[in-house]
Design a protein around this motif. Structure first.
Motif, PDB file in Angstrom:
ATOM      1  N   LEU A  81      21.623  35.642  18.124  1.00 30.95           N
ATOM      2  CA  LEU A  81      20.690  36.748  17.886  1.00 30.95           C
ATOM      3  C   LEU A  81      20.803  37.768  19.015  1.00 30.95           C
ATOM      4  CD1 LEU A  81      17.565  34.610  16.899  1.00 30.95           C
ATOM      5  CD2 LEU A  81      19.136  35.817  15.354  1.00 30.95           C
ATOM      6  N   VAL A  82      20.376  39.008  18.733  1.00 28.76           N
ATOM      7  CA  VAL A  82      20.406  40.056  19.755  1.00 28.76           C
ATOM      8  C   VAL A  82      19.500  39.636  20.921  1.00 28.76           C
ATOM      9  CG1 VAL A  82      19.935  42.484  20.244  1.00 28.76           C
ATOM     10  CG2 VAL A  82      20.846  41.813  18.002  1.00 28.76           C
ATOM     11  N   GLY A  83      20.032  39.697  22.141  1.00 22.92           N
ATOM     12  CA  GLY A  83      19.314  39.199  23.314  1.00 22.92           C
ATOM     13  C   GLY A  83      18.247  40.155  23.820  1.00 22.92           C
ATOM     14  N   SER A  84      17.344  39.624  24.651  1.00 24.84           N
ATOM     15  CA  SER A  84      16.191  40.416  25.100  1.00 24.84           C
ATOM     16  C   SER A  84      16.585  41.512  26.095  1.00 24.84           C
ATOM     17  CB  SER A  84      15.129  39.500  25.705  1.00 24.84           C
ATOM     18  OG  SER A  84      15.687  38.784  26.773  1.00 24.84           O
ATOM     19  N   ILE A  85      17.573  41.256  26.955  1.00 23.06           N
ATOM     20  CA  ILE A  85      17.988  42.298  27.907  1.00 23.06           C
ATOM     21  C   ILE A  85      18.685  43.427  27.145  1.00 23.06           C
ATOM     22  CG2 ILE A  85      19.586  42.784  29.820  1.00 23.06           C
ATOM     23  CD1 ILE A  85      18.725  40.115  31.053  1.00 23.06           C
ATOM     24  N   THR A  86      19.511  43.068  26.179  1.00 29.99           N
ATOM     25  CA  THR A  86      20.170  44.085  25.356  1.00 29.99           C
ATOM     26  C   THR A  86      19.128  44.954  24.658  1.00 29.99           C
ATOM     27  OG1 THR A  86      22.015  42.574  24.991  1.00 29.99           O
ATOM     28  CG2 THR A  86      21.847  44.445  23.477  1.00 29.99           C
TER      29      THR A  86
ATOM     30  N   THR B  69      26.959  39.866  18.659  1.00 29.16           N
ATOM     31  CA  THR B  69      26.396  38.516  18.538  1.00 29.16           C
ATOM     32  C   THR B  69      27.430  37.467  18.135  1.00 29.16           C
ATOM     33  OG1 THR B  69      25.627  39.186  16.346  1.00 29.16           O
ATOM     34  CG2 THR B  69      23.990  39.175  18.127  1.00 29.16           C
ATOM     35  N   ARG B  70      28.673  37.903  17.839  1.00 29.27           N
ATOM     36  CA  ARG B  70      29.728  36.937  17.503  1.00 29.27           C
ATOM     37  C   ARG B  70      31.051  37.438  18.040  1.00 29.27           C
ATOM     38  NH1 ARG B  70      30.933  32.668  14.225  1.00 29.27           N
ATOM     39  NH2 ARG B  70      28.731  32.441  13.744  1.00 29.27           N
ATOM     40  N   ILE B  71      31.805  36.558  18.722  1.00 28.07           N
ATOM     41  CA  ILE B  71      33.146  36.908  19.191  1.00 28.07           C
ATOM     42  C   ILE B  71      34.107  35.844  18.668  1.00 28.07           C
ATOM     43  CG2 ILE B  71      34.629  37.235  21.195  1.00 28.07           C
ATOM     44  CD1 ILE B  71      32.275  38.408  22.665  1.00 28.07           C
TER      45      ILE B  71
END
Ligand code: PLP
Length: 182
Positions: free
Chosen positions: A154-159, A143-145
């Protein structure tokens, strides 16, 4: 060769819930002309140096670059970016991990497009979602680079969907072999 060891994960429970913080290192992945990355090996000076760079920057793990400056992979994992519901993962200079392969299989099953391409630093930071893959932990959100939050951080829905499907498959006889211990 086969070995059996207790299950480990790149990401701990908290990191799986909130997503990993990753730093992109200037360290270059050893070129395929020197060591074939398609062979699982522990010639890891590049990956370990990347990890130390990440720790110096206060991140939890690292991505290192290929000889063309594109994103390659991290210490023991492959990386995917999701943009407009399409998935992309680096094509060149990486170990083609079995979990990376599984993501392609899962995407085919649920009708998502997944391709191997060059992935630039700008592209990964502008992604809708980013996750990493490894036998050690499965599919794990990022969630951070560097100093950039991925989308809303936030953690995405596809993930999430792929993480759930990945663990469901462990109980599916079509995808697993039961081991009966004497
Ligand atoms: C093990 C490893 C991976 C992940 O491979 P899996 O087969 O999914 O566990 C990715 N990159 C490197 C360099 C690795 O050593």
């Amino acid at each position: 060769m086969a070995l059996a060891i207790p299950f480990g994960s790149v990401a701990n429970k908290e990191q799986l819930e909130r997503g990993l913080h990753v730093a992109i290192s200037e360290t270059v992945r050893i070129p395929p002309e020197s060591i074939d990355p398609a062979i699982k090996n522990y010639h890891w000076l590049d990956l370990v140096k990347g990890l130390f760079d990440a720790y110096d920057k206060g991140a939890e793990t690292a991505l290192i670059v290929d000889t063309n400056g594109h994103i390659a992979e991290g210490p023991g994992f492959n990386v995917f970016v999701v943009k407009d519901e399409s998935l992309r993962t680096p094509a060149f200079g990486v170990l083609p991990g079995i979990t990376r392969r599984t993501v392609f299989d899962l995407c085919a099953e649920i009708g998502l497009s997944a391709t191997t391409v060059d992935v630039s630093r700008a592209e990964i930071k502008a992604a809708d979602e980013v996750f990493i893959t490894s036998t050690a932990g499965g599919i794990m959100p990022v969630t951070r680079i560097d100093d950039t939050a991925i989308a809303n951080g936030l953690v995405g829905s596809i993930t999430r969907r792929l993480m759930e499907l990945y663990w469901q498959k462990h109980d599916d006889p079509a995808w697993s072999n039961a081991v009966s211990y004497p």
